[in-house]
Scaffold this motif. Structure first.
Motif, PDB file in Angstrom:
ATOM      1  N   ARG A 148      17.421   3.935   6.700  1.00 56.74           N
ATOM      2  CA  ARG A 148      16.420   4.005   7.759  1.00 56.74           C
ATOM      3  C   ARG A 148      16.981   3.387   9.041  1.00 56.74           C
ATOM      4  N   MET A 308      10.109  -0.957  10.832  1.00 54.20           N
ATOM      5  CA  MET A 308      10.416  -0.045   9.736  1.00 54.20           C
ATOM      6  C   MET A 308       9.467  -0.277   8.559  1.00 54.20           C
ATOM      7  N   ASP A 311       6.216   1.213   9.420  1.00 52.46           N
ATOM      8  CA  ASP A 311       6.306   2.670   9.319  1.00 52.46           C
ATOM      9  C   ASP A 311       6.230   3.136   7.874  1.00 52.46           C
ATOM     10  N   GLU A 315       3.390   5.572   6.379  1.00 55.73           N
ATOM     11  CA  GLU A 315       3.735   6.819   5.701  1.00 55.73           C
ATOM     12  C   GLU A 315       3.100   6.880   4.311  1.00 55.73           C
ATOM     13  N   ARG A 323       6.317  15.986   7.051  1.00 54.18           N
ATOM     14  CA  ARG A 323       7.398  15.631   7.959  1.00 54.18           C
ATOM     15  C   ARG A 323       8.673  15.308   7.190  1.00 54.18           C
ATOM     16  N   SER A 325      12.262  13.408   6.063  1.00 55.14           N
ATOM     17  CA  SER A 325      12.594  12.005   5.876  1.00 55.14           C
ATOM     18  C   SER A 325      13.028  11.369   7.181  1.00 55.14           C
ATOM     19  N   GLN A 326      12.692  10.094   7.335  1.00 54.18           N
ATOM     20  CA  GLN A 326      13.097   9.351   8.518  1.00 54.18           C
ATOM     21  C   GLN A 326      14.479   8.708   8.341  1.00 54.18           C
TER      22      GLN A 326
END
Length: 358
Positions: A148, A308, A311, A315, A323, A325-326
């Motif tokens: 990430r 992170m 986030d 999620e 969406r 993957s980040q």
């Protein structure tokens, strides 16, 4: 079931001289580790007054996450439970039950796959829930976060800062906690999931693959031409059992470079295995070799790392969100260990290190 709490999962560590041996006995319960080995490792803690930094680092991280939750409108109470020392996870789960919590989302202080870094936390959760009994909340572990941006970018900036301290002609060495080779080989997905792995990935060795991917991402952001290696630290088993090698100290002795930067990419904070194994032992090896040495910081409570976490929690509220993957890496995304993944190893008289990798 709606998510109504956040839980930080960590390894735990002693917070005074009288805690050290009871803590180490918790860590090694059932492993047949001799008392003289525990006394040897206890000296590492006594070097720092019998206090591991890890618990205070968890407190600071929790405060930072709580503040970011407020900023981002995440209205969850925060809890913290450890594997091996107070606050013990079972006690925390009991408190959550008493507070009326029904479903918590949990972050483990390890970015990677593997038995100790992922599967054992799932076992810890189930053991704590079983201990608490009826009314124990459901607990869902958040996914691995090794690639990430909120983990990679703070590590890259820390490497840049360390490189500036030693000057040019430096070699970058990433470190992570060594594990038995047998454990590394079984840390990947079960056979029916292997076809979904990205081309070139060594299926069945996901712990090392994820570490190499994180190291690559950090190094490329610092300087694509920078030379680097991934090596290992904190080995704690009998000599007849093969572990991932080379050890960081052995590797430093092979380097022709005048300067070296060591980045503990396998860890999220500067706990005892960082300050002893790297700031003490590896630094002494570099000094013996006449080598310039700097140790890069971990992600710790960098605001990007904290965001992170927020986030990941947000999620989790929308698990069906289509969406992509980040993550920045090329390995296939796996949320947590699946059935049959990262199994417990049979370890003959396993040793003990500071062992705060997660």
């Amino acid at each position: 079931m709606p998510i109504d709490a956040f839980l930080l999962l960590s390894f735990g560590g002693p917070e005074g001289p009288d805690d050290v041996l009871p803590f180490l006995r918790n860590v090694t319960a059932g492993r047949g580790v001799p008392e003289e080995r525990l006394l040897e490792v206890a000296e590492h803690y006594q070097h720092f007054g019998g206090v591991s930094p890890i618990n205070e680092q968890c407190r600071v991280l929790l405060r930072a996450i709580e503040a970011d939750f407020r900023d981002q409108g995440v209205g969850l109470p925060l809890y913290w439970g450890n594997r091996n020392w107070k606050p013990l996870l079972a006690d925390t789960v009991a408190r959550m039950r008493d507070d009326g919590i029904t479903h918590a989302i949990a972050l483990a202080t390890s970015a990677y796959a593997g038995y100790s870094s992922c599967r054992q936390y799932l076992e810890d959760i189930e053991a704590a829930r079983a201990h608490v009994g009826p009314g124990a909340p459901e607990i869902t572990k958040l996914p691995h976060f090794y690639d990430r941006p909120g983990f990679i970018e703070p590590n890259a900036d820390a490497v840049r800062d360390a490189l500036a301290k030693v000057g040019g002609d430096a070699h970058l060495v990433f470190t992570a906690h060594s594990v038995p080779v047998s454990a590394a080989r079984t840390a990947g997905p079960p056979a029916d999931e292997r076809s979904r792995e990205s081309p070139g990935v060594r299926s069945g060795n996901l712990y090392e693959d994820q570490l190499r991917e994180a190291a690559r991402l950090v190094a490329e952001r610092v300087d694509p031409a920078l030379s680097w290696d991934l090596v290992w630290q904190s080995r704690s088993g009998p000599p007849q059992v093969p572990w991932l090698e080379p050890d960081v100290n052995d590797f430093l002795r092979t380097l022709p470079a005048r300067n070296v930067v060591v980045s503990p990419i396998g860890f999220v904070s500067d706990h005892l295995e960082v300050v002893w194994d790297l700031d003490t032992e590896a630094a002494a090896t570099a000094a013996e070799l006449g080598m310039g040495y700097a140790r890069a910081a971990t992600a710790g409570t960098d605001p990007r790392f904290v965001r992170m976490v927020t986030d990941l929690v947000q999620e989790a509220f929308t698990p069906s969100d289509p969406r992509p993957s980040q993550g920045l890496g090329t390995l296939s995304r796996r949320q947590t260990c699946g059935a049959g993944c990262c199994p417990r190893q049979t370890r003959p008289r396993m040793g003990v290190g500071a062992d705060e990798r997660a």
